[in-house]
Design a protein around this motif. Sequence first.
Motif, PDB file in Angstrom:
ATOM      1  N   ILE A 189      87.557 -10.392  89.266  1.00 48.09           N
ATOM      2  CA  ILE A 189      86.876 -10.365  87.970  1.00 48.09           C
ATOM      3  C   ILE A 189      85.375 -10.557  88.208  1.00 48.09           C
ATOM      4  O   ILE A 189      84.955 -11.608  88.700  1.00 48.09           O
TER       5      ILE A 189
ATOM      6  N   ALA B  31      98.328  -9.393  76.867  1.00 48.58           N
ATOM      7  CA  ALA B  31      98.681  -9.274  78.275  1.00 48.58           C
ATOM      8  C   ALA B  31     100.151  -9.639  78.429  1.00 48.58           C
ATOM      9  O   ALA B  31     100.547 -10.771  78.135  1.00 48.58           O
TER      10      ALA B  31
ATOM     11  N   THR C 139      88.057  -5.968  82.280  1.00 46.88           N
ATOM     12  CA  THR C 139      88.673  -7.245  82.608  1.00 46.88           C
ATOM     13  C   THR C 139      88.540  -7.534  84.090  1.00 46.88           C
ATOM     14  O   THR C 139      88.308  -8.672  84.502  1.00 46.88           O
ATOM     15  N   SER C 140      88.714  -6.492  84.914  1.00 44.12           N
ATOM     16  CA  SER C 140      88.686  -6.688  86.362  1.00 44.12           C
ATOM     17  C   SER C 140      88.390  -5.376  87.055  1.00 44.12           C
ATOM     18  O   SER C 140      88.350  -4.306  86.419  1.00 44.12           O
TER      19      SER C 140
ATOM     20  N   THR D 182      80.741  -8.160  82.951  1.00 42.32           N
ATOM     21  CA  THR D 182      81.904  -7.343  82.599  1.00 42.32           C
ATOM     22  C   THR D 182      81.616  -6.275  81.544  1.00 42.32           C
ATOM     23  O   THR D 182      82.547  -5.625  81.058  1.00 42.32           O
TER      24      THR D 182
ATOM     25  N   CYS E 104      89.489   0.064  86.841  1.00 40.04           N
ATOM     26  CA  CYS E 104      89.252  -1.156  86.059  1.00 40.04           C
ATOM     27  C   CYS E 104      90.214  -1.200  84.878  1.00 40.04           C
ATOM     28  O   CYS E 104      90.388  -0.193  84.180  1.00 40.04           O
ATOM     29  N   ASP E 105      90.819  -2.369  84.655  1.00 45.59           N
ATOM     30  CA  ASP E 105      91.517  -2.562  83.397  1.00 45.59           C
ATOM     31  C   ASP E 105      90.543  -3.183  82.403  1.00 45.59           C
ATOM     32  O   ASP E 105      89.459  -3.639  82.774  1.00 45.59           O
ATOM     33  N   CYS E 106      90.928  -3.167  81.130  1.00 43.26           N
ATOM     34  CA  CYS E 106      90.023  -3.574  80.062  1.00 43.26           C
ATOM     35  C   CYS E 106      90.710  -4.591  79.159  1.00 43.26           C
ATOM     36  O   CYS E 106      91.932  -4.758  79.212  1.00 43.26           O
ATOM     37  N   PRO E 107      89.954  -5.290  78.320  1.00 44.18           N
ATOM     38  CA  PRO E 107      90.548  -6.338  77.475  1.00 44.18           C
ATOM     39  C   PRO E 107      91.587  -5.839  76.482  1.00 44.18           C
ATOM     40  O   PRO E 107      92.325  -6.644  75.912  1.00 44.18           O
TER      41      PRO E 107
END
Length: 458
Positions: free
Chosen positions: A201, A420, A223-224, A205, A259-262
């Motif tokens: 992370i 999540a 998110t990461s 961001t 990348c994943d996101c919120p």
Amino acid sequence: MDQKLIEQLTQWHEEDEHQQIVNTLLAIPEKDQDYEAVSRLARAYNNLGMYEEALEQFARISNEGQNDPKWYYRVGFAFYYLKRYEEAAQAFGIADTLEPGDEDTGLLLKWSRQKAEKQRRQEQWLAAKRAAASDSYDSAANYAPFAGMSLSDFWEDSEYARKSYISEPPTDELIVSVEEELGYKLPASYIALMKKQNGGIPKNTCFPTEEATSWAEDHIAITSILGIGREKSYSLCGDLGSRFMIEEWGYPDIGVVICDCPSAGHDVVMLDYRACGPDGEPEVIHVDQEDDYEVTFLAENFEAFIKGLVNEEEYDTSAEDKEADLHKVARGKFSPLLAELCAQVTEVEQIEQKIRNICTRIVEEKGHFSFHADERSYLMYDVQFWLYTKSYPDTSRQQYLDIYPKMIAFGGEFGQGGYAPSWITDWLDQRVREGRIMQQNGQLRFTDQAITEVINLL
């Protein structure tokens, strides 16, 4: 068509029985189908998402439809969802001329023009990149990734990041193996960053955008950054990695999800290899599932993307977000499923208001409407489980995990817009370990004592 059939078709339309409309109208010989019948058939195809079939029907009555704003509107609707935005804008423009002031037409006309312009820019950008593909970004022998940029303070250090994202630095053999599995050569800058720390992370961001996305008007958030490997679920070849997002979530097969996101899967950041080919230097794009996988250009290359990340404080709207979420939990309409479950409760008076009170406290404490691993979030996990298994006692673990998003996570007005899944599985595993949730013959249920505790807490 006779009036009785028109009334029946209207009723089916209002009840979303569009396939029934198609079946009924197709049963009429084509030579006996008048303008009204074909128009309603085409509209039903539109509502079923069968836009090519709709356009075929509209073409049959194109001469008769030349002065009908509804014909142009429905044609524009089909073009819009086929992403043929230039043609959609033309159709909506004529509909707007024939019937000025219609709000739906005006809105879709505006969106079509915006998307057509964006589509033109992207086509020009791709053409320019293909023309320059021979001058690849990493062709210079003396290229050193992140020269002049310190990466020592780039990553956030947390137990969650270590558990969920960070793997050992990738070996050359692992990199080759992952590239073969993905079908793309990873950028040198990506590999260099992962050899410093393999996934995690970042402290910054957010990435600025010139166009609005489902996340914000002027930026996206991640998110990461996924690491190179298979060990972690959120790594390039992990079970929730790039291929999973493409094959299971429907993201375009044009590169690699990095990348994943919120939003918990409803938007991602990808490396885009369309212009450069699988061995070239890809651009970085944002792909928005919430807007039919809309693509927004972010950066010329991965290094530029990393250097362009900014801290979320640059876009701090926490006060406004908190106020909006407080209004949501106080006034937002419950999802159909949650409303149904609450209607079955006799053990607790005013159950809906009790749920709103708990969620209001969550928003007041966190500043936003989300459930994590805190005490009140666990109470809400318990409440949802109790409500659902009370009405549907023959529920397996997988059935519950599948139905969970339909209560609050994606509950519409009274909803969080994402979640999540690991939070839910962690809660469920903990309740099983504690003996509060029992599993018998594949079915889950609270113990009587656990139910009493939930009711008392409510």
